[in-house]
Design an enzyme around this catalytic site. Structure first.
Site, short mmCIF file in Angstrom:
data_model
loop_
_atom_site.label_atom_id
_atom_site.label_comp_id
_atom_site.label_asym_id
_atom_site.label_seq_id
_atom_site.Cartn_x
_atom_site.Cartn_y
_atom_site.Cartn_z
N ARG A 239 0.82 -1.22 0.00
CA ARG A 239 0.00 0.00 0.00
C ARG A 239 0.86 1.27 0.00
O ARG A 239 0.33 2.37 -0.14
CB ARG A 239 -0.93 0.00 1.21
CG ARG A 239 -1.95 -1.15 1.14
CD ARG A 239 -2.89 -1.15 2.32
NE ARG A 239 -3.60 0.13 2.40
CZ ARG A 239 -4.17 0.58 3.51
NH1 ARG A 239 -4.13 -0.10 4.62
NH2 ARG A 239 -4.80 1.75 3.51
N CYS A 240 2.16 1.13 0.16
CA CYS A 240 3.06 2.28 0.24
C CYS A 240 3.69 2.56 -1.12
O CYS A 240 4.31 1.67 -1.71
CB CYS A 240 4.15 1.97 1.28
SG CYS A 240 5.49 3.16 1.31
N SER A 241 3.58 3.78 -1.59
CA SER A 241 4.12 4.12 -2.91
C SER A 241 5.64 3.98 -2.95
O SER A 241 6.19 3.49 -3.95
CB SER A 241 3.71 5.54 -3.32
OG SER A 241 4.26 6.49 -2.43
#
Length: 116
Positions: free
Chosen positions: A11-13
């Protein structure tokens, strides 16, 4: 070809960008979703040793859990801070990449290239 492990949060860019960068560099990648498979005390101690940093340097100090658990308290020991990351994996900075017996935090993602 480099064997690389990445402690990843999909979920982390920054975590996704770092994973893409490793793929572009033809690394053989072991993806560890640390929120699903929490890290042990021993693994965290090993990563801290390879990063050569104190625990807070690999913690997300802006997370609500950091403040709620009072982790900014200067009297906390290394063991207590590591235990907080074991108990609350969300506190661990991401992504962390291990390669060639070294570690790097992928912020910015290009910083991991130094250990490949």
């Amino acid at each position: 070809m480099n064997n690389v492990s990445i402690y990843h949060n999909p979920r982390c860019s920054k975590s996704r960008q770092t994973l893409a960068l490793l793929e572009e560099n033809n690394c053989s990648i072991e993806v560890i979703e640390y929120l699903k498979t929490p890290l042990s005390t021993a693994v965290l101690e090993d990563i801290l040793s390879k990063l050569n940093v104190e625990p807070r340097a690999m913690m997300r100090t802006k997370e609500a859990e950091y403040k709620e658990q009072g982790l900014a308290e200067p009297s906390l020991t290394t063991a207590q801070l590591i235990q907080a990351m074991v108990d609350t994996p969300k506190l661990i900075e991401r992504p962390i990449v291990l390669a060639n017996n070294k570690a790097a935090i992928g912020r910015p993602p290009e910083s991991v290239l130094a250990i490949l």
